[in-house]
Design a protein around this motif. Structure first.
Motif, PDB file in Angstrom:
ATOM      1  N   LYS A  98       7.626   8.404   1.446  1.00 22.59           N
ATOM      2  CA  LYS A  98       8.966   7.473   1.753  1.00 22.59           C
ATOM      3  C   LYS A  98       9.760   6.976   2.792  1.00 22.59           C
ATOM      4  O   LYS A  98      10.142   5.625   2.794  1.00 22.59           O
ATOM      5  CB  LYS A  98       9.563   7.955   0.778  1.00 22.59           C
ATOM      6  N   GLY A  99       9.000   7.271   3.977  1.00 23.10           N
ATOM      7  CA  GLY A  99      10.196   7.369   4.965  1.00 23.10           C
ATOM      8  C   GLY A  99       9.422   6.180   5.642  1.00 23.10           C
ATOM      9  O   GLY A  99       9.554   5.060   6.914  1.00 23.10           O
ATOM     10  N   HIS A 100       7.471   6.208   5.320  1.00 23.03           N
ATOM     11  CA  HIS A 100       7.039   4.460   5.454  1.00 23.03           C
ATOM     12  C   HIS A 100       7.170   3.653   4.893  1.00 23.03           C
ATOM     13  O   HIS A 100       7.068   2.664   5.734  1.00 23.03           O
ATOM     14  CB  HIS A 100       5.736   5.187   5.010  1.00 23.03           C
ATOM     15  N   VAL A 101       8.057   3.520   3.964  1.00 20.86           N
ATOM     16  CA  VAL A 101       8.553   2.359   3.336  1.00 20.86           C
ATOM     17  C   VAL A 101       9.652   1.807   4.290  1.00 20.86           C
ATOM     18  O   VAL A 101       9.494   0.576   4.119  1.00 20.86           O
ATOM     19  CB  VAL A 101       8.180   2.175   1.779  1.00 20.86           C
ATOM     20  N   GLU A 102      10.237   3.162   4.040  1.00 26.43           N
ATOM     21  CA  GLU A 102      11.731   2.267   4.807  1.00 26.43           C
ATOM     22  C   GLU A 102      11.286   2.032   6.239  1.00 26.43           C
ATOM     23  O   GLU A 102      12.861   0.958   6.237  1.00 26.43           O
ATOM     24  CB  GLU A 102      12.442   3.723   4.839  1.00 26.43           C
TER      25      GLU A 102
ATOM     26  N   ALA B  48       0.718  -1.199   0.203  1.00 25.59           N
ATOM     27  CA  ALA B  48       0.278  -0.202   0.358  1.00 25.59           C
ATOM     28  C   ALA B  48       0.730   1.055   0.310  1.00 25.59           C
ATOM     29  O   ALA B  48       0.379   2.636  -1.085  1.00 25.59           O
ATOM     30  CB  ALA B  48      -1.193  -0.263   1.388  1.00 25.59           C
ATOM     31  N   GLU B  49       1.630   1.273   1.177  1.00 27.47           N
ATOM     32  CA  GLU B  49       2.581   2.266   0.592  1.00 27.47           C
ATOM     33  C   GLU B  49       3.631   2.523  -0.295  1.00 27.47           C
ATOM     34  O   GLU B  49       3.718   3.484  -0.549  1.00 27.47           O
ATOM     35  CB  GLU B  49       4.204   1.747   2.025  1.00 27.47           C
ATOM     36  N   LYS B  50       3.691   1.286  -0.817  1.00 25.70           N
ATOM     37  CA  LYS B  50       4.483   2.253  -2.682  1.00 25.70           C
ATOM     38  C   LYS B  50       3.959   2.152  -4.009  1.00 25.70           C
ATOM     39  O   LYS B  50       3.788   3.245  -4.374  1.00 25.70           O
ATOM     40  CB  LYS B  50       5.197   0.292  -2.730  1.00 25.70           C
ATOM     41  N   GLN B  51       2.726   1.831  -3.153  1.00 19.33           N
ATOM     42  CA  GLN B  51       1.189   2.289  -4.033  1.00 19.33           C
ATOM     43  C   GLN B  51       0.822   4.014  -4.042  1.00 19.33           C
ATOM     44  O   GLN B  51       1.236   4.564  -4.707  1.00 19.33           O
ATOM     45  CB  GLN B  51       0.135   1.429  -4.095  1.00 19.33           C
TER      46      GLN B  51
END
Ligand code: FE
Ligand code: FE
Ligand code: ZN
Length: 165
Positions: A53-57, A21-24
């Motif tokens: 972008k920080g959430h993905v990391e 979801a975060e990447k989308q």
């Protein structure tokens, strides 16, 4: 002693779901920031893009704590929310109400994220995974702040639309 194997599996499943979801959402927020007319709204989307972008990391760090290789699992819920947002962008591209529609689309995504990070935090706590809980909590707070910002902007966006219509 409680082992919670089911709960651990559920947590891992939802981490993979949110990784997708975060990447989308990183992709979608680029579009939202481009399409928004209102300057404040543009900035809000652009700002949340960087946070996302920080959430993905952060999720990649969560995978590491769980001893897993980061792997996304298709989330039909976010796909649906994104699809609905795309429809609004298409149908209201020349309408002064476009920004109001973009806020709505953004808030639907934030609420999905808030719900998911909320129970993931609870599960991590129950499982005694303090480092994971802390990471998820940091993201949860940013999602809540993003949602509140959109609520504040929504008011001015809806007012302005009324005045210029
Ligand atoms: Fe997020
Ligand atoms: Fe999902
Ligand atoms: Zn978000």
């Amino acid at each position: 002693m409680k082992t919670h194997t089911g709960l651990r599996k559920l947590l891992e499943d939802q981490v993979a779901d949110m990784y997708y979801a975060e990447k989308q959402l990183v992709k979608v927020l680029v579009t939202l920031a481009t399409k928004a007319e209102n300057g404040q709204l543009k900035d809000a989307f652009a700002g949340h893009l960087e946070e996302t972008k920080g959430h993905v990391e952060r999720l990649e760090r969560v995978f590491k704590f769980l001893g897993k290789v980061p792997k996304a699992k298709k989330c039909p819920a976010i796909d649906g929310i994104i699809e609905e947002g795309s429809e609004i962008m298409k149908d209201f591209s020349d309408d002064p109400a476009l920004d109001a529609g973009l806020v709505a689309a953004g808030q639907k995504a934030e609420h999905y994220e808030i719900a998911t990070y909320g129970f993931m935090c609870e599960w991590a706590k129950e499982l005694g995974l303090t480092a994971v809980e802390d990471l998820l909590h940091e993201t949860l707070e940013e999602e809540k702040a993003a949602d509140e910002k959109l609520t504040a902007i929504a008011e001015s966006v809806v007012n302005m639309e009324g005045e210029t219509a």
